[in-house]
Design an enzyme around this catalytic site. Structure first.
Site, PDB file in Angstrom:
ATOM      1  N   GLY A 143      -3.143  -4.271  -3.929  1.00  0.00           N
ATOM      2  CA  GLY A 143      -3.265  -3.520  -4.951  1.00  0.00           C
ATOM      3  C   GLY A 143      -3.630  -5.085  -6.593  1.00  0.00           C
ATOM      4  N   TYR A 174       2.972  12.517  -6.080  1.00  0.00           N
ATOM      5  CA  TYR A 174       2.795  10.982  -6.487  1.00  0.00           C
ATOM      6  C   TYR A 174       4.301  10.464  -6.769  1.00  0.00           C
ATOM      7  CZ  TYR A 174       3.174   6.955 -10.265  1.00  0.00           C
ATOM      8  OH  TYR A 174       3.296   5.668 -10.527  1.00  0.00           O
ATOM      9  N   ALA A 176       6.829  12.248  -5.107  1.00  0.00           N
ATOM     10  CA  ALA A 176       7.225  12.726  -3.621  1.00  0.00           C
ATOM     11  C   ALA A 176       7.264  11.549  -3.543  1.00  0.00           C
ATOM     12  CB  ALA A 176       6.902  13.790  -2.760  1.00  0.00           C
ATOM     13  N   LYS A 209       6.936   8.152  -4.541  1.00  0.00           N
ATOM     14  CA  LYS A 209       7.662   6.986  -5.403  1.00  0.00           C
ATOM     15  C   LYS A 209       9.288   7.295  -5.384  1.00  0.00           C
ATOM     16  CE  LYS A 209       4.210   5.049  -7.154  1.00  0.00           C
ATOM     17  NZ  LYS A 209       3.811   3.171  -6.478  1.00  0.00           N
TER      18      LYS A 209
HETATM   19  P1  NAP Z   1      -4.375   0.607 -11.219  1.00  0.00           P
HETATM   20  O1  NAP Z   1      -4.611  -0.351 -12.233  1.00  0.00           O
HETATM   21  O2  NAP Z   1      -5.143   1.317 -10.570  1.00  0.00           O
HETATM   22  O3  NAP Z   1      -4.411  -0.704 -10.003  1.00  0.00           O
HETATM   23  C1  NAP Z   1      -3.960  -0.158  -8.768  1.00  0.00           C
HETATM   24  C2  NAP Z   1      -4.315  -1.555  -8.161  1.00  0.00           C
HETATM   25  O4  NAP Z   1      -4.403  -0.993  -6.158  1.00  0.00           O
HETATM   26  C3  NAP Z   1      -5.601  -1.509  -7.526  1.00  0.00           C
HETATM   27  O5  NAP Z   1      -5.792  -3.145  -7.443  1.00  0.00           O
HETATM   28  C4  NAP Z   1      -6.851  -1.256  -6.979  1.00  0.00           C
HETATM   29  O6  NAP Z   1      -7.588  -1.876  -6.389  1.00  0.00           O
HETATM   30  C5  NAP Z   1      -5.683  -0.833  -5.969  1.00  0.00           C
HETATM   31  N1  NAP Z   1      -5.416   0.016  -4.346  1.00  0.00           N
HETATM   32  C6  NAP Z   1      -5.407   1.426  -4.932  1.00  0.00           C
HETATM   33  N2  NAP Z   1      -6.267   2.145  -4.032  1.00  0.00           N
HETATM   34  C7  NAP Z   1      -5.535   1.225  -2.865  1.00  0.00           C
HETATM   35  C8  NAP Z   1      -6.139   1.375  -1.476  1.00  0.00           C
HETATM   36  N3  NAP Z   1      -5.491   2.226  -0.350  1.00  0.00           N
HETATM   37  N4  NAP Z   1      -5.420   0.023  -0.179  1.00  0.00           N
HETATM   38  C9  NAP Z   1      -5.951  -1.519  -1.278  1.00  0.00           C
HETATM   39  N5  NAP Z   1      -5.948  -1.625  -2.130  1.00  0.00           N
HETATM   40  C10 NAP Z   1      -5.920   0.291  -3.015  1.00  0.00           C
HETATM   41  O7  NAP Z   1      -2.775   1.000 -10.895  1.00  0.00           O
HETATM   42  P2  NAP Z   1      -1.439  -0.052 -11.860  1.00  0.00           P
HETATM   43  O8  NAP Z   1      -1.561   1.065 -13.099  1.00  0.00           O
HETATM   44  O9  NAP Z   1      -1.803  -1.337 -11.833  1.00  0.00           O
HETATM   45  O10 NAP Z   1      -0.527   0.268 -10.762  1.00  0.00           O
HETATM   46  C11 NAP Z   1      -0.064  -0.410  -9.806  1.00  0.00           C
HETATM   47  C12 NAP Z   1       1.055   0.549  -9.603  1.00  0.00           C
HETATM   48  O11 NAP Z   1       2.366   0.528  -9.889  1.00  0.00           O
HETATM   49  C13 NAP Z   1       1.137   1.619  -8.630  1.00  0.00           C
HETATM   50  O12 NAP Z   1       1.857   1.836  -7.298  1.00  0.00           O
HETATM   51  C14 NAP Z   1       0.819   2.433  -9.780  1.00  0.00           C
HETATM   52  O13 NAP Z   1       2.105   3.513  -8.623  1.00  0.00           O
HETATM   53  C15 NAP Z   1       2.573   1.418  -9.857  1.00  0.00           C
HETATM   54  N6  NAP Z   1       3.207   1.875 -11.877  1.00  0.00           N
HETATM   55  C16 NAP Z   1       2.511   2.164 -12.726  1.00  0.00           C
HETATM   56  C17 NAP Z   1       2.523   2.733 -13.957  1.00  0.00           C
HETATM   57  C18 NAP Z   1       1.546   3.160 -15.141  1.00  0.00           C
HETATM   58  O14 NAP Z   1       2.116   3.230 -16.388  1.00  0.00           O
HETATM   59  N7  NAP Z   1       0.981   2.114 -14.636  1.00  0.00           N
HETATM   60  C19 NAP Z   1       4.533   3.118 -14.370  1.00  0.00           C
HETATM   61  C20 NAP Z   1       5.097   3.523 -13.236  1.00  0.00           C
HETATM   62  C21 NAP Z   1       4.784   2.400 -11.998  1.00  0.00           C
HETATM   63  P3  NAP Z   1      -9.256  -0.877  -5.065  1.00  0.00           P
HETATM   64  O15 NAP Z   1      -8.924  -0.218  -6.413  1.00  0.00           O
HETATM   65  O16 NAP Z   1      -9.994  -1.986  -5.502  1.00  0.00           O
HETATM   66  O17 NAP Z   1      -8.334  -0.889  -4.195  1.00  0.00           O
END
Ligand code: NAP
Length: 253
Positions: free
Chosen positions: A15, A159, A161, A163
């Site tokens: 990601g 989600y 579950a 995490k």
């Molecule tokens: P994001 O902006 O939606 O980016 C998600 C990334 O994951 C993208 O690079 C996407 O690229 C990739 N991805 C999604 N499905 C995939 C798959 N099946 N295989 C490979 N790559 C995949 O999300 P984010 O907010 O940066 O979140 C990143 C992580 O932080 C996640 O695990 C999320 O649960 C965690 N998190 C986020 C927040 C928040 O507030 N944003 C808070 C707590 C935790 P492609 O779609 O091109 O594959």
């Protein structure tokens, strides 16, 4: 302090093409590592790989769906061919498509399984595929969980579950892989990315997040990247099985 220097290390960030993952890629590269951003979109991966090279580090363009084990094995082999054996893997790829669905009764089995397959199954697959390299090189695995891995959140059941599972996976891998490989996770609070765009753009919801967060704001991806870079390298040499909340105080309440 030299312990924060990742020069000579090779890292994969799943990601890594957008949001927090892109911030982590930049952070690891700034600390000296060669970094492969991995996601499903070639264009986005190309862009971030170029950003790594602009920082004076090596990178490569490899795509994979983390929910597809064969795809992951092929992709990790390709990264090894281009950059060498892996010292650091960051399991960051994650999705939360069901938040808008509302009550748990509306989430069907397929939707539930999909989130678990990506967020938890994908992390386990990447860990397994990298295990030999990490053990050979005294490497480090960092999982990106969430405050939703520490406490319940309404209307996000698959989600939360997934995490909570990722926190458990972190601890159990840390036990099995010690002392060769350290395994830790970060639990971010709310970060302004594509994943939270609906929240950030809704004044009422954004205000409720800020009100619930002692630091009174969303995080920037870079603020998650620095703790990940710390856990990835020698600065965290006596930390394994750890869960570091990076949440602006959210879970202190
Ligand atoms: P994001 O902006 O939606 O980016 C998600 C990334 O994951 C993208 O690079 C996407 O690229 C990739 N991805 C999604 N499905 C995939 C798959 N099946 N295989 C490979 N790559 C995949 O999300 P984010 O907010 O940066 O979140 C990143 C992580 O932080 C996640 O695990 C999320 O649960 C965690 N998190 C986020 C927040 C928040 O507030 N944003 C808070 C707590 C935790 P492609 O779609 O091109 O594959």
């Amino acid at each position: 302090m030299d312990e924060f220097d990742l020069t000579g290390k090779t890292a994969v960030v799943t990601g890594g093409s957008r949001g927090i993952g892109r911030g982590i890629v930049h952070g690891l590269a700034d600390a000296g590592a060669d970094v492969a951003p991995l996601s499903r979109s070639t264009d986005d991966v190309e862009q971030v790989a170029a950003e790594v090279r602009n920082r004076g580090r090596e990178s490569c363009v490899v795509t994979a769906d983390v929910a597809d084990g064969e795809d992951v094995a092929r992709a990790f082999d390709a990264v090894r061919d281009e950059l060498g054996p892996l010292d650091v893997v960051v399991n960051n790829a994650g999705i939360n498509p069901d938040a808008a669905l509302g009550t748990p009764e509306r989430v069907d089995d397929e939707a539930f399984d999909h989130v678990l397959d990506v967020n938890l199954g994908g992390a386990f697959t990447c860990a397994r595929v990298a295990a030999e390299d990490l053990a050979d090189r005294g490497g480090s695995l960092v999982n990106v969980a969430s405050v939703g891995g520490l406490v319940g959140l309404p209307r996000q059941h698959p989600y939360v579950a997934s995490k909570h599972g990722l926190v458990g996976l972190t601890k159990s891998l840390a036990l099995d892989w010690a002392p060769d490989v350290r395994v830790n996770c970060v639990a971010p609070g709310y970060v302004a990315t594509d994943l939270t765009a609906d929240l950030v753009e809704n004044d009422e919801l954004a205000a409720s997040v800020r009100e619930r967060t002692p630091l009174d704001r969303f995080a920037e991806p870079r603020e998650i990247a620095a703790p990940v870079a710390f856990l990835a390298g020698a600065a965290a040499s006596y930390i394994t099985g750890g869960v570091l909340a990076v949440d602006g105080g959210w879970t202190a309440r």
